[in-house]
Design an enzyme around this catalytic site. Structure first.
Site, PDB file in Angstrom:
ATOM      1  N   ASP A 158      54.112  58.076  -5.358  1.00  0.00           N
ATOM      2  CA  ASP A 158      54.061  59.303  -4.557  1.00  0.00           C
ATOM      3  C   ASP A 158      52.734  60.042  -4.655  1.00  0.00           C
ATOM      4  O   ASP A 158      52.468  60.936  -3.848  1.00  0.00           O
ATOM      5  CB  ASP A 158      55.184  60.252  -4.974  1.00  0.00           C
ATOM      6  CG  ASP A 158      56.562  59.711  -4.614  1.00  0.00           C
ATOM      7  OD1 ASP A 158      56.716  59.174  -3.511  1.00  0.00           O
ATOM      8  OD2 ASP A 158      57.476  59.820  -5.446  1.00  0.00           O
ATOM      9  N   ARG A 170      58.048  49.958  -3.121  1.00  0.00           N
ATOM     10  CA  ARG A 170      57.783  49.821  -4.554  1.00  0.00           C
ATOM     11  C   ARG A 170      57.526  48.377  -4.960  1.00  0.00           C
ATOM     12  O   ARG A 170      57.029  48.116  -6.058  1.00  0.00           O
ATOM     13  CB  ARG A 170      58.991  50.307  -5.357  1.00  0.00           C
ATOM     14  CG  ARG A 170      59.264  51.789  -5.302  1.00  0.00           C
ATOM     15  CD  ARG A 170      60.345  52.127  -6.321  1.00  0.00           C
ATOM     16  NE  ARG A 170      60.671  53.530  -6.334  1.00  0.00           N
ATOM     17  CZ  ARG A 170      59.979  54.466  -6.982  1.00  0.00           C
ATOM     18  NH1 ARG A 170      58.907  54.115  -7.660  1.00  0.00           N
ATOM     19  NH2 ARG A 170      60.353  55.722  -6.955  1.00  0.00           N
TER      20      ARG A 170
END
Length: 343
Positions: free
Chosen positions: A128, A275
């Protein structure tokens, strides 16, 4: 020294590269010994670890995931946690220091442990990019690359059918992934948690694009809250740590655009694909540099500090500075992207 490494919190491309560089640097430069705790803080608390040799970390820089596994175990909430019990475990197994690789939650635990006398340093990790004290974290570039590639593909299928396409990406509290991947893909609107936008404005941008014969691409972060609404959409239950499991905003935006404009609209949620996989070259290099710096911090006994990227240099930053709130997208950065919305 005998040093333990752990990876905690969400997984992230580049974790293995940190492990590799720290181990190789320690063995070659200081004749250190290394262990890897399985499952994050749980492994440290329970004494569950593996020995790490040069052979064990060979070729890891290019490999995604983490060979140590991860969890969201908190070092103070676990029945065997707390500084006294952790200190006893370290002494029992002859471990002199710990390198904790993780995001905000992991580093908050590391900071608290350091304040309570545990010899621990940190390595910042999050796709993030929301940690203060460092310009970028590894994993972010890989997530952007994955999301951008997906959006490029969405645009070709959208243009073939003259549809609007909505891509929902990760971003609970901040919109860095949405902003960077959206700009890279030439999105016609980017919706992020830091900016309240009305659905009427989103539909207007979509109509502007569609009226020129183009297929609108709307990128929305999972934590986006439309103007006039109180909370992010979380209709998927709760995480193990009690946080609401976000998701559904992309589907909602898709329905609103189609209902209000008549433009056929489809939604894709990228989810955990962001991810996964092997890290980009940029993330491999950044993670490698972080691992080297973390090992240096151990030998400097700089407990409660972490490696950080400031400009192009790897620096030492106090964990307190890194944890002083989240690093959100500044209004001026969003304004840059907004110039091109709907045009």
């Amino acid at each position: 020294m005998r040093i333990g490494l752990l990876t905690s919190g969400g997984d992230c491309p580049g974790l293995n590269a940190v492990i590799r560089s720290a181990v190789l640097h320690g063995i070659k430069s200081f004749s250190d010994e290394f262990v890897g705790f399985r499952g994050g803080w749980r492994g440290l608390i329970e004494g569950d670890y593996i020995e790490l040799s040069r052979q064990d970390v060979r070729g890891l820089a290019r490999v995604g995931g983490t060979i140590l596994g991860t969890s969201r175990t908190h070092p103070y909430n676990h029945p065997g946690g707390g500084p006294e019990k952790i200190a006893a475990q370290l002494k029992r197994h002859g471990i002199d220091a710990v390198i904790a690789i993780g995001g905000e939650g992991t580093l908050a635990g590391a900071r608290r442990l350091a304040e309570d006398g545990i010899p621990v340093v940190g390595v910042p990790k999050t796709i993030d990019n929301d940690l203060r004290g460092t310009d970028y974290t590894f994993g972010f570039d890989t997530a952007i690359s994955i999301a951008t590639d997906a959006m490029d593909r969405l645009r070709t299928t959208g243009e073939s059918h003259h549809r609007a396409m909505v891509a929902e990406v990760m971003g609970r509290h901040v919109g860095w992934i949405a902003l960077h991947s959206g700009m890279a893909a030439g999105a016609h609107a980017i919706l992020i948690p830091e900016q309240r936008i009305t659905i009427d404005q989103v539909c207007e941008w979509a109509e502007q694009v569609h009226s020129r014969g183009r297929s609108p691409l709307i990128v929305v972060a999972e934590g986006f809250i439309p103007e006039g609404y109180d909370a992010a959409m979380a209709g998927k239950g709760q995480e193990d740590d009690g946080r609401p499991r976000l998701g559904g905003i992309g589907e909602w935006v898709t329905h609103q655009i189609e209902a209000r404009t008549g433009i056929e609209t489809r939604n894709t949620t990228l989810g955990h694909i962001q991810r996964g996989g092997n890290p980009t070259g940029y993330d491999r290099v950044l993670a490698t540099r972080f691992g080297i710096k973390a090992l240096d911090l151990v030998h400097e006994e700089a407990w409660g500090h972490m490696a950080a990227l400031l400009g192009t240099e790897i620096a030492t930053v106090n964990l307190a500075e890194a944890l002083d709130g989240l690093k959100s997208v500044p209004p001026e950065r969003y304004a840059e992207a907004q110039i091109l919305f709907g045009r």
